[in-house]
Design an enzyme around this catalytic site. Structure first.
Site, short mmCIF file in Angstrom:
data_model
loop_
_atom_site.label_atom_id
_atom_site.label_comp_id
_atom_site.label_asym_id
_atom_site.label_seq_id
_atom_site.Cartn_x
_atom_site.Cartn_y
_atom_site.Cartn_z
N GLU A 48 0.82 -1.21 0.00
CA GLU A 48 0.00 0.00 0.00
C GLU A 48 0.86 1.26 0.00
O GLU A 48 0.51 2.26 -0.65
CB GLU A 48 -0.95 0.00 1.20
CG GLU A 48 -2.06 -1.02 1.12
CD GLU A 48 -3.00 -0.80 -0.05
OE1 GLU A 48 -3.01 0.32 -0.61
OE2 GLU A 48 -3.71 -1.74 -0.42
N TYR A 131 -6.10 6.30 4.80
CA TYR A 131 -6.26 5.31 3.73
C TYR A 131 -5.49 4.03 4.03
O TYR A 131 -6.04 2.92 3.99
CB TYR A 131 -5.83 5.87 2.38
CG TYR A 131 -5.69 4.76 1.35
CD1 TYR A 131 -6.82 4.22 0.76
CD2 TYR A 131 -4.44 4.23 1.03
CE1 TYR A 131 -6.71 3.16 -0.14
CE2 TYR A 131 -4.33 3.17 0.14
CZ TYR A 131 -5.46 2.65 -0.44
OH TYR A 131 -5.36 1.60 -1.31
N ASP A 149 -9.15 6.31 -1.25
CA ASP A 149 -8.14 7.01 -2.04
C ASP A 149 -8.82 7.64 -3.25
O ASP A 149 -10.06 7.71 -3.32
CB ASP A 149 -7.01 6.05 -2.46
CG ASP A 149 -7.50 4.97 -3.42
OD1 ASP A 149 -8.72 4.89 -3.68
OD2 ASP A 149 -6.66 4.19 -3.91
#
Length: 391
Positions: A48, A131, A149
């Site tokens: 991520e 996020y 996002d």
């Protein structure tokens, strides 16, 4: 009148149907990605962070190498800075890599080496915002937390015709409210990843493939043919232009002069050919004066090029260098807030030059042991093109 909170009108039956159809689509169409092999929170975390501001197809090779070099949180916490930045070389936004190491050290010292399992604790880690915390929490630990996002905001804004400007931080609350309403609380990780895949492959910024969309029948903007009106996004500020003169200096041993950047700030601790910042006017003057396409590579080995007022200051600083009589060209590189313009000169050293503390001579074969940012790689590409050599 348009309902700004259209999700509030959904019945429980409609919500459950939406979730079921969406998850069924994801199970059938989900992308085969290396960080989806299992639910290891470390793998999810690394992926991520890498995926921030970076395309999936670019990240995959970096991800494999990173996991090979730093297979555990402990390995990351103990990683030498040079090796860490080398693993990240080319991905950009290098503060992400530095923050990863700090966060790994936090996990080792504060959480007994194990990724924390609550959103509040995950958010305490360096470099992790809402996020990333939502992605880790939902995918690894099945916490019913949205991962919002740009892709997700685009999908949700079209789904409910949300007119709030996604470029404004204050708009996040609206998207959070919508996502908390529609997220599948039984399978939040799959739901968030379905949102990511939908935004990436189908609900794209331009020319969305609505005919292929699994949630088409629930989408308000599809019903009203307003897909291209969403999301609403104000324009970002244009990056500031910064101008440099760069010098690729090679000695008789076929070594190149490199300079290490300071330990703080942009491109901290990374290595570049010598550069100097100049005004836009100075840059354009030198560009016009020295770029002569019809002039071949030309050196005068009897003596270094005489320093004149119109020459770059870098010529004077490295006086024991014979400079090519034209530039190699210009490279540009955009950071998040800056756009670098570098006018590149090439020179060969004829006498001894005292090295400064942050300078080293290195052969091209040794370049693999240095951490180079993109501008350096682009300057090297100009050299390789000029002399028809391989990196």
């Amino acid at each position: 009148m348009k309902n700004e909170k259209y999700w509030e009108t959904w019945s429980d039956e409609q919500l459950h149907s939406f979730q079921k159809e969406f998850i069924v689509w994801y199970e059938k169409e989900k992308r085969n990605l290396p960080w989806r092999v299992n639910l290891d929170p470390y793998r999810i975390w690394i992926s991520e962070i890498m995926l921030q501001q970076t395309r999936v197809d670019t990240v995959i090779d970096y991800y494999y190498r990173f996991m090979e070099w730093f297979p555990t949180i402990q390995d990351l916490a103990e990683a030498p800075d040079d090796k860490l930045l080398k693993a990240w070389e080319g991905l950009g936004y290098y503060s992400r890599a530095r923050n990863l190491k700090v966060a790994a050290q936090q996990i080792v010292t504060e959480f007994n080496g194990q990724m924390p399992q609550t959103i509040e604790e995950i958010r305490q880690l360096k470099g992790i915002g809402p996020y990333t915390a939502g992605a880790i929490g939902s995918i690894a630990f099945q916490l019913p937390e949205p991962a919002i996002d740009g892709n997700v905001m685009r999908v949700v804004s079209r789904l409910f015709e949300i007119s709030d400007d996604i470029a404004k931080a204050s708009s996040r609350k609206v998207f959070e409210e919508a996502m908390y309403k529609i997220i599948d609380k039984e399978r939040p990780g799959d739901f968030n990843q379905a949102m990511m895949d939908l935004g990436s492959a189908i609900c794209t910024p331009t020319s969305p493939k609505c005919e292929e969309c699994p949630i088409q029948s629930y989408c308000l903007s599809y019903k009203n043919n307003t897909m291209t009106n969403f999301p609403v996004k104000s324009k970002k500020l244009k990056p500031k232009d910064v101008y440099y003169i760069g010098g690729i200096i090679e000695n008789k041993q076929q070594e190149f002069l490199l300079e290490q950047r300071e330990s703080k700030g942009l491109l901290a601790n990374m290595w570049l050919f010598p550069i100097e910042e100049v005004s836009k006017e100075r840059f354009e003057f030198l560009q016009k004066m020295w770029v002569k396409e019809d002039q071949q590579l030309s050196f005068d080995f009897e003596e270094p090029l005489l320093v004149a007022e119109e020459n770059p200051a870098i010529f004077e600083k490295y006086s024991q260098v014979v400079w090519q009589k034209r530039t190699l060209g210009e490279v540009t590189h955009i950071f998040s807030h800056l756009k670098w313009h570098v006018l590149v000169f090439y020179g060969r050293q004829t006498g001894l030059t005292a090295l400064e503390e942050n300078q080293e001579w290195a052969t091209k074969e040794a370049f693999s042991s240095y951490v180079f940012p993109k501008p350096q790689q682009k300057m090297l590409d100009l050299y390789n093109k000029e002399f028809k050599t391989k990196e």
